[in-house]
Design a protein around this motif. Sequence first.
Motif, PDB file in Angstrom:
ATOM      1  N   SER A  66      38.425  38.536  37.807  1.00  0.00           N
ATOM      2  CA  SER A  66      39.050  39.310  36.894  1.00  0.00           C
ATOM      3  C   SER A  66      39.633  38.673  35.643  1.00  0.00           C
ATOM      4  N   CYS A  67      39.704  39.297  34.470  1.00  0.00           N
ATOM      5  CA  CYS A  67      40.218  38.650  33.448  1.00  0.00           C
ATOM      6  C   CYS A  67      41.641  38.322  33.549  1.00  0.00           C
ATOM      7  N   LYS A 113      34.092  40.462  26.713  1.00  0.00           N
ATOM      8  CA  LYS A 113      34.515  40.737  28.141  1.00  0.00           C
ATOM      9  C   LYS A 113      36.085  41.360  28.265  1.00  0.00           C
ATOM     10  N   CYS A 114      36.901  39.996  27.944  1.00  0.00           N
ATOM     11  CA  CYS A 114      38.263  40.298  28.020  1.00  0.00           C
ATOM     12  C   CYS A 114      38.876  40.476  26.682  1.00  0.00           C
ATOM     13  N   ASP A 149      44.192  43.010  29.665  1.00  0.00           N
ATOM     14  CA  ASP A 149      43.113  43.484  30.379  1.00  0.00           C
ATOM     15  C   ASP A 149      43.372  42.884  31.836  1.00  0.00           C
ATOM     16  N   THR A 188      41.322  44.421  34.569  1.00  0.00           N
ATOM     17  CA  THR A 188      40.338  45.022  35.485  1.00  0.00           C
ATOM     18  C   THR A 188      38.891  44.468  35.280  1.00  0.00           C
ATOM     19  N   THR A 189      38.677  44.202  34.186  1.00  0.00           N
ATOM     20  CA  THR A 189      37.302  43.937  33.776  1.00  0.00           C
ATOM     21  C   THR A 189      36.780  42.453  34.643  1.00  0.00           C
TER      22      THR A 189
END
Length: 288
Positions: free
Chosen positions: A159-160, A192-193, A198, A200-201
Amino acid sequence: MIILDFVKEHIPNAPALAASLLRMHFHDCFVRGCDASVLLDSTSTNQAEKAAIPNQTLRGFDFIDRVKSLIEEECPGVVSCADTLALAARDAVAVIGGPFWRVPTGRRDGLISNSAEALSEIPSPSFNLSALLNSFATKGLDITDLVLLSGAHTIGVASCRAFSNRLYNFTGKGDEDPSLDRFYAANLKQNKCKNSTDKTTLVEMDPGSFRTFDVGYYRNLLKRRGLFQSDAALMTDATTKEAIVSLVYGPVEMFFSQFALSMEKLGTIQVLTGSSGEIRRNCAVVNS
């Protein structure tokens, strides 16, 4: 065979679970040894390891519960949750084409699970090399084991939250980690992040082959594209760097055989045997 058959049936449909089970086994062994303490649920009077930040993103508990119930039907009270987890992790990695290693059985299950211990014992993704070496040394693992077990990052996602400070606030001044390839960092920020909050990504730890057990993770390290600070740390020492280069340019079978040896060492950390601990009937709770 019960465990292997279950793994063969389900992992091909959910190959990402192989990384999850491998990570769960690692997190279990680093706290009180390989005693399935990571599988215990919290109670009204105790915060279990599951509640600790490093374990909040663990997946696969239901998988272990299902295979344990099949084992209990066949031979109740004989096979521990610790053995079940160790075998399931090994078999899941093998089923996706990764290495196979020996798993001696006879572990018993622990009675104690404490979130504070998990927080202090599990190596952090922000650790530098000396912190990683100290953490591994307390478990009887050496610098070679550190390099090889880090290779598990060739599968799975992160996760990020675990590395976003490297992108947005490395030294607390809104800066980027200079040890991270800037093109890779820019790509992560853009695709992405997308912001520092963030949480959750999910990002592939070995982009392009995150479901394939190979040396891609080490190739990325040579390009300064390891996601975690703890990954990048492996490139800060001549010994670890030399080991990485030899893995990248050697046959993949060499990585597989060496990884297997380090996994065998991991699986024997502080195991409970004989009359210590118990054989849990349900992996989430101690026997009453």
